[in-house]
Write an enzyme that holds these catalytic residues in place. Sequence first.
Site, PDB file in Angstrom:
ATOM      1  N   HIS A 112       0.847  -1.188   0.000  1.00 44.97           N
ATOM      2  CA  HIS A 112       0.000   0.000   0.000  1.00 44.97           C
ATOM      3  C   HIS A 112       0.886   1.243   0.000  1.00 44.97           C
ATOM      4  O   HIS A 112       2.023   1.223   0.487  1.00 44.97           O
ATOM      5  CB  HIS A 112      -0.891   0.005   1.235  1.00 44.97           C
ATOM      6  CG  HIS A 112      -1.954  -1.051   1.212  1.00 44.97           C
ATOM      7  ND1 HIS A 112      -3.079  -0.966   1.991  1.00 44.97           N
ATOM      8  CD2 HIS A 112      -2.065  -2.202   0.511  1.00 44.97           C
ATOM      9  CE1 HIS A 112      -3.839  -2.021   1.767  1.00 44.97           C
ATOM     10  NE2 HIS A 112      -3.238  -2.794   0.881  1.00 44.97           N
ATOM     11  N   CYS A 154      -2.747  -0.176   7.412  1.00 41.94           N
ATOM     12  CA  CYS A 154      -1.954   1.044   7.298  1.00 41.94           C
ATOM     13  C   CYS A 154      -2.109   1.931   8.533  1.00 41.94           C
ATOM     14  O   CYS A 154      -1.133   2.525   8.995  1.00 41.94           O
ATOM     15  CB  CYS A 154      -2.319   1.790   6.027  1.00 41.94           C
ATOM     16  SG  CYS A 154      -1.802   0.888   4.540  1.00 41.94           S
ATOM     17  N   GLU A 200       0.855   3.875   1.802  1.00 42.81           N
ATOM     18  CA  GLU A 200       1.298   4.295   3.133  1.00 42.81           C
ATOM     19  C   GLU A 200       2.489   3.467   3.616  1.00 42.81           C
ATOM     20  O   GLU A 200       3.454   4.017   4.159  1.00 42.81           O
ATOM     21  CB  GLU A 200       0.156   4.157   4.156  1.00 42.81           C
ATOM     22  CG  GLU A 200      -1.057   4.984   3.835  1.00 42.81           C
ATOM     23  CD  GLU A 200      -2.131   4.253   3.031  1.00 42.81           C
ATOM     24  OE1 GLU A 200      -3.317   4.556   3.238  1.00 42.81           O
ATOM     25  OE2 GLU A 200      -1.774   3.371   2.213  1.00 42.81           O
ATOM     26  N   CYS A 240      -6.413   1.986   5.360  1.00 38.45           N
ATOM     27  CA  CYS A 240      -7.054   0.745   5.792  1.00 38.45           C
ATOM     28  C   CYS A 240      -6.541   0.400   7.200  1.00 38.45           C
ATOM     29  O   CYS A 240      -5.587   1.005   7.690  1.00 38.45           O
ATOM     30  CB  CYS A 240      -6.723  -0.374   4.806  1.00 38.45           C
ATOM     31  SG  CYS A 240      -4.997  -0.931   4.895  1.00 38.45           S
TER      32      CYS A 240
END
Length: 141
Positions: free
Chosen positions: A49, A82, A51, A79
Site C-alpha cells: 500500500h 496502514c 502508506e 485501511c
Amino acid sequence: MFNDFMSVAIEIAQKAIEKLEMPIGAVIVHNNKIIAEAHNANSNNPLAHAEIIAIEKALQALQKRNLSDCDIYVTLEPCPMCYYAISLVKMRGIYFGTSAKTNNTTITHNHTPMIYSDISATKCAKLLTNFFQQKRGNNDS
C-alpha cells in the site's frame, strides 16, 4: 499548506493509474518538507500500500525507528493495516482526502483463515519474557 501536500499525493495517485495500480498516493512530511512519497504498488503484493511504502522510505531517509515528528497525507483513508503501521511508527498526524466509507471503496475480505492458538504457549511466552527482561537489564528469572 495542507492542500499543497495533498495536491502532491493526488499527482502521485494519478501516476499509479498509468501503471494500472489503484490510484492511491501518499506523502510523508517532516519539517514542512516531503521526505517520502509512494503510490499503491500491489499488483503482485497485496501488502504494498502507498502508506507502507512511504513509511519505509521515510524511515530510511531519516535513519530513525519512528516518525513522531512527521505527518502523512494520503488520498484515501488508510485501511486498518496502514492505520496500525502509522501508529507503530508513532506518526504525529494523518491527513486523508476522502473516506473509504463515503466513496464505497471499503475493501471486503474474501478469505478468513483457520486460527489455531496456544501451541507451545508457555515456551513462546517465555521467549518474549526473557527477551524483555534482558533488554531492560532485569535478569531476575
